[in-house]
Design a protein around this motif. Sequence first.
Motif: not given
Length: 94
Positions: A28-46, A49-57
């Motif tokens: 939720d901190r890395a993405f502002s909506g629900f659709l982009v992380p859901l599509l990332g989960l389906i099509f580009f999970p690595y 995941l790396f974007y979520v772990l690398a994101y710093n507000p």
Amino acid sequence: MGCLLALLAGFAPRVALVLIWIFSNLVDRAFSGFLVPLLGLIFFPYATLFYVLAYNPVTEVSSWGWAFVVLGFILDLGHWLGGGRTGQQRYAGA
């Protein structure tokens, strides 16, 4: 807990991303909506995941963070392209 997450992320990035999404606020901190992380989960999970772990507000994603996101994208492409090659080889012999 961090080592367990790293092992799980290497083996099953979708499971690791779902667990991070459920038990922390990193997605939720890395993405502002629900659709982009859901599509990332389906099509580009690595890459997701790396974007979520690398994101710093404060600084968004640093140069090393982008390097890991690109590495995740390459791993995702390898997964998609390798799966297609395996399918071709499997059905070519039939």
